[in-house]
Design a protein around this motif. Structure first.
Motif, PDB file in Angstrom:
ATOM      1  N   LEU A   1       0.806  -1.224   0.000  1.00 48.62           N
ATOM      2  CA  LEU A   1       0.000   0.000   0.000  1.00 48.62           C
ATOM      3  C   LEU A   1       0.838   1.273   0.000  1.00 48.62           C
ATOM      4  CD1 LEU A   1      -2.916  -0.384   2.596  1.00 48.62           C
ATOM      5  CD2 LEU A   1      -3.138   0.007   0.161  1.00 48.62           C
ATOM      6  N   GLY A   2       1.820   1.308   0.895  1.00 52.49           N
ATOM      7  CA  GLY A   2       2.515   2.569   1.143  1.00 52.49           C
ATOM      8  C   GLY A   2       3.663   2.862   0.184  1.00 52.49           C
TER       9      GLY A   2
ATOM     10  N   ASN B   1      -9.848   8.590   5.194  1.00 52.75           N
ATOM     11  CA  ASN B   1      -8.928   9.488   4.499  1.00 52.75           C
ATOM     12  C   ASN B   1      -7.509   8.937   4.405  1.00 52.75           C
ATOM     13  OD1 ASN B   1      -8.360   9.708   7.126  1.00 52.75           O
ATOM     14  ND2 ASN B   1      -8.454  11.928   7.263  1.00 52.75           N
ATOM     15  N   PHE B   2      -7.387   7.608   4.398  1.00 52.31           N
ATOM     16  CA  PHE B   2      -6.041   7.068   4.185  1.00 52.31           C
ATOM     17  C   PHE B   2      -5.984   6.243   2.904  1.00 52.31           C
ATOM     18  CE2 PHE B   2      -8.198   3.906   6.558  1.00 52.31           C
ATOM     19  CZ  PHE B   2      -8.528   4.473   7.781  1.00 52.31           C
ATOM     20  N   TYR B   3      -4.849   6.310   2.279  1.00 45.36           N
ATOM     21  CA  TYR B   3      -4.614   5.612   1.006  1.00 45.36           C
ATOM     22  C   TYR B   3      -5.789   5.829   0.041  1.00 45.36           C
ATOM     23  CZ  TYR B   3      -0.554   3.810   3.262  1.00 45.36           C
ATOM     24  OH  TYR B   3       0.648   3.731   3.902  1.00 45.36           O
TER      25      TYR B   3
ATOM     26  N   MET C   1      -5.293   6.153  21.702  1.00 43.51           N
ATOM     27  CA  MET C   1      -4.355   6.852  20.821  1.00 43.51           C
ATOM     28  C   MET C   1      -3.599   7.930  21.571  1.00 43.51           C
ATOM     29  SD  MET C   1      -6.398   7.498  17.332  1.00 43.51           S
ATOM     30  CE  MET C   1      -6.815   6.237  16.178  1.00 43.51           C
TER      31      MET C   1
ATOM     32  N   MET D   1      -2.676   7.070  10.971  1.00 45.78           N
ATOM     33  CA  MET D   1      -4.067   6.963  11.413  1.00 45.78           C
ATOM     34  C   MET D   1      -4.626   5.579  11.117  1.00 45.78           C
ATOM     35  SD  MET D   1      -5.489   9.250  13.015  1.00 45.78           S
ATOM     36  CE  MET D   1      -7.052   9.323  13.839  1.00 45.78           C
ATOM     37  N   LEU D   2      -4.275   5.059   9.951  1.00 49.14           N
ATOM     38  CA  LEU D   2      -4.757   3.721   9.595  1.00 49.14           C
ATOM     39  C   LEU D   2      -4.205   2.685  10.569  1.00 49.14           C
ATOM     40  CD1 LEU D   2      -6.028   1.512   7.751  1.00 49.14           C
ATOM     41  CD2 LEU D   2      -3.958   1.605   6.389  1.00 49.14           C
TER      42      LEU D   2
ATOM     43  N   MET E   1      -3.124   3.056  13.518  1.00 43.05           N
ATOM     44  CA  MET E   1      -3.581   3.210  14.896  1.00 43.05           C
ATOM     45  C   MET E   1      -4.938   2.553  15.123  1.00 43.05           C
ATOM     46  SD  MET E   1      -1.178   4.456  16.582  1.00 43.05           S
ATOM     47  CE  MET E   1      -1.942   4.658  18.183  1.00 43.05           C
TER      48      MET E   1
ATOM     49  N   GLN F   1      -0.608   9.965   2.983  1.00 45.02           N
ATOM     50  CA  GLN F   1      -1.693   8.980   2.934  1.00 45.02           C
ATOM     51  C   GLN F   1      -2.215   8.649   4.316  1.00 45.02           C
ATOM     52  OE1 GLN F   1      -3.106   8.278   0.296  1.00 45.02           O
ATOM     53  NE2 GLN F   1      -1.669   8.518  -1.362  1.00 45.02           N
ATOM     54  N   ASN F   2      -1.786   9.421   5.319  1.00 51.28           N
ATOM     55  CA  ASN F   2      -2.324   9.247   6.670  1.00 51.28           C
ATOM     56  C   ASN F   2      -2.121   7.832   7.206  1.00 51.28           C
ATOM     57  OD1 ASN F   2      -3.454  10.758   8.608  1.00 51.28           O
ATOM     58  ND2 ASN F   2      -5.365  11.138   7.510  1.00 51.28           N
ATOM     59  N   ASP F   3      -0.959   7.274   6.896  1.00 49.33           N
ATOM     60  CA  ASP F   3      -0.683   5.887   7.270  1.00 49.33           C
ATOM     61  C   ASP F   3      -0.783   5.668   8.785  1.00 49.33           C
ATOM     62  OD1 ASP F   3       0.688   3.192   6.398  1.00 49.33           O
ATOM     63  OD2 ASP F   3       1.738   3.892   8.179  1.00 49.33           O
TER      64      ASP F   3
ATOM     65  N   PHE G   1       3.841   8.145   3.257  1.00 47.42           N
ATOM     66  CA  PHE G   1       3.195   7.671   4.496  1.00 47.42           C
ATOM     67  C   PHE G   1       2.439   8.818   5.157  1.00 47.42           C
ATOM     68  CE2 PHE G   1       6.721   4.300   5.080  1.00 47.42           C
ATOM     69  CZ  PHE G   1       5.936   3.330   4.492  1.00 47.42           C
TER      70      PHE G   1
ATOM     71  N   LYS H   1      -9.445  -4.232  20.026  1.00 46.77           N
ATOM     72  CA  LYS H   1      -9.507  -3.606  18.695  1.00 46.77           C
ATOM     73  C   LYS H   1     -10.023  -4.583  17.632  1.00 46.77           C
ATOM     74  CE  LYS H   1      -6.710   0.527  18.966  1.00 46.77           C
ATOM     75  NZ  LYS H   1      -5.459   1.225  18.669  1.00 46.77           N
TER      76      LYS H   1
END
Lengths: 217, 284
Positions: free
Chosen positions: A11-12, B85-87, B51, A61-62, A64, A57-59, A54, B74
């Motif tokens: 992905l990244g 909002n990722f990838y 977090m 946050m994903l 976490m 693409q807010n990696d 990274f 989780k």
């Protein structure tokens, strides 16, 4: 953890950065060049692009939201970096072998691509890791300052070590002169370089975990 | 059974303080988490997801401490924080193929059903999805790994009225069996009027109230009166607005005297939120 590594690669990280070691490694074919520059392209091109991606693409946050520990997140990222570093240096080493056989009569002013030289490269990558990884994990997304500090440090190291190898006849001889034919000596330098790389990377990983544990996302 | 228990959360930032935040969400219900922008909704949600580091306080999800059982819990939580909002340049199927590997209870049949139900084309890129579709994709992921608690940060913001209504219907369908619980933050109070069972209201880092929705609204009165009437109740009002006819103000039911001749009505959630926000402004 394996899933995190694969997530980064699928992905990244753009597959182009897996092709880069082959293209940049080919720079080793330039006769008598400053070969210390070859592995450095990894931190000049690949690292800022990959880490920029990274961030964009807010990696963070994903990852976490995923059921993985912070420790594994760091471990996976360090493994990804080490894989890329080994790919860069491994491919460059192969091209280096060609260089030695293709141009047997080149007078090397800078390091010749014998095994000992790759030991020096491993130390350089270790220095990069020990500065970049812990600095990056102060926030886990800002990579600019960590980039600058680690690139400057590796440049200073490479300028210093190259200057020493030119100025000091003993060191010159070890890497380019009669020492180059001493396989045991060359292998020892390479192994010491690998050991330093491993120690620096493990230390950087441990510092990074401690720092990342404290980060509020 | 309690799906989510938040106990005495405290977190101090240089310019913001989350103070003794506590509330509970029972299993099988929808809780609306409301508050103005910057009231502490997202900070609370991030605390729930471990977090951020708390100065003090505890989070229990499905009876287990979140800090101690984070990874296990989780697996049972579905999260949509700040949209998908990722990838965003990746295709749905690429992202799903990576994400599903992390979940032990991933159910491919449920996932396929969700895609069909929500009309999601897995060959589309995330960026090509509308905001509503992004939330539906997040829900698909959550439901496919068997999430028991859905934590959604502003899922309805940016959606058109039709998409919002559609999403709220989906939320209500999800909790029908009593297995899934939903906590969703929003500042669009009309969404909560439609589907929330419980309301937790946060203002300036503090929980004002957390209770059943109708009970919550019933605990306040909206007063209308002239200026002389304002002087009688001014001290007891949470806040008020002066207009050409007199005033409109919000009061706690316990502070309201029903024998007064002022016009009193049960406020909407929006009115409660606005008058509480106005109180903050009055003391600034």
């Amino acid at each position: 953890m394996y899933n995190l590594v694969m997530k980064d690669f699928k992905l990244g990280i753009n597959p182009w950065f897996l092709a880069m070691p082959f293209l940049l490694g080919a720079l080793m074919l330039i006769p008598g060049w400053i070969y210390l520059l070859v592995p450095q392209y990894f931190f000049w091109i690949s690292v800022p692009n990959i880490f920029g991606q990274f961030k964009a693409q807010n990696d963070l946050m994903l990852t976490m939201t995923l059921p993985v520990s912070k420790k594994d997140k760091v471990k996976a990222r360090v493994i990804v970096m080490v894989i890329l570093e080994l790919l860069h240096i491994g491919v460059a080493m192969i091209f280096g072998l060609f260089t030695i056989h293709l141009y047997p009569n080149v007078d090397y002013l800078f390091f010749a691509p014998h095994m000992g030289f790759w030991g020096v490269c491993f130390v350089m990558l270790g220095i990069f890791n020990i500065i970049f990884i812990p600095m990056f994990y102060k926030t886990a997304y800002k990579y600019g300052a960590a980039m600058i500090a680690s690139v400057v440090a590796t440049l200073l190291f490479s300028i210093g070590v190259q200057w020493l190898a030119i100025q000091n006849s003993f060191i010159f001889d070890t890497f380019n002169g009669t020492g180059a034919d001493n396989t045991m000596l060359q292998l020892t330098i390479l192994l010491v370089g690998i050991a330093i790389f491993a120690v620096f990377t493990i230390v950087s990983y441990n510092i990074a975990i401690k720092r990342f544990e404290k980060v509020d996302i | 059974m309690i799906a989510l228990e938040v106990k005495d959360l405290n977190k101090k930032y240089p310019d913001f303080h989350l103070k003794d935040v506590s509330f509970q969400l029972e299993k099988g219900y929808i809780m609306g988490f409301i508050g103005a922008n910057g009231a502490g909704k997202t900070t609370t949600i991030k605390s729930i997801l471990n977090m951020i580091h708390l100065d003090s306080g505890e989070i229990h999800i499905l009876g287990k401490n979140m800090v101690e059982h984070e990874l296990e819990l989780k697996q049972d939580i579905g999260v949509a924080v700040g949209g998908m909002n990722f990838y965003t340049r990746s295709k749905i199927k690429t992202l799903t193929n990576r994400i599903k590997k992390f979940y032990k209870n991933w159910d491919e049949v449920t996932y396929r059903n969700c895609l069909r139900k929500f009309k999601l084309d897995e060959n589309k890129k995330i960026i090509e999805l509308s905001e509503g579709m992004k939330i539906k994709y997040s829900l698909s992921l959550a439901l496919s790994h068997g999430a028991k608690l859905l934590i959604l940060d502003e899922p309805t913001s940016g959606l058109d009225p039709v998409a919002r209504d559609n999403l709220l219907d989906i939320f209500q369908e999800l909790v029908v069996d009593g297995e899934i619980s939903i906590l969703f933050s929003t500042h669009i109070t009309s969404d909560l009027e439609k589907c929330a069972d419980f309301i937790t209201f946060i203002e300036d880092g503090q929980i004002i109230q957390s209770m059943e929705k109708e009970e919550f609204k019933e605990s306040y009165r909206l007063l209308n009166g002239n200026e002389s009437q304002l002087n009688q109740v001014k001290e007891k009002l949470i806040s008020y607005k002066i207009n050409s006819f007199g005033f409109t103000g919000l009061i706690h039911l316990k502070d309201f005297d029903p024998s007064s001749d002022m016009k009193a009505s049960v406020p909407t959630l929006e009115e409660i939120m606005i008058f509480f926000a106005k109180r903050e402004d009055m003391y600034v």
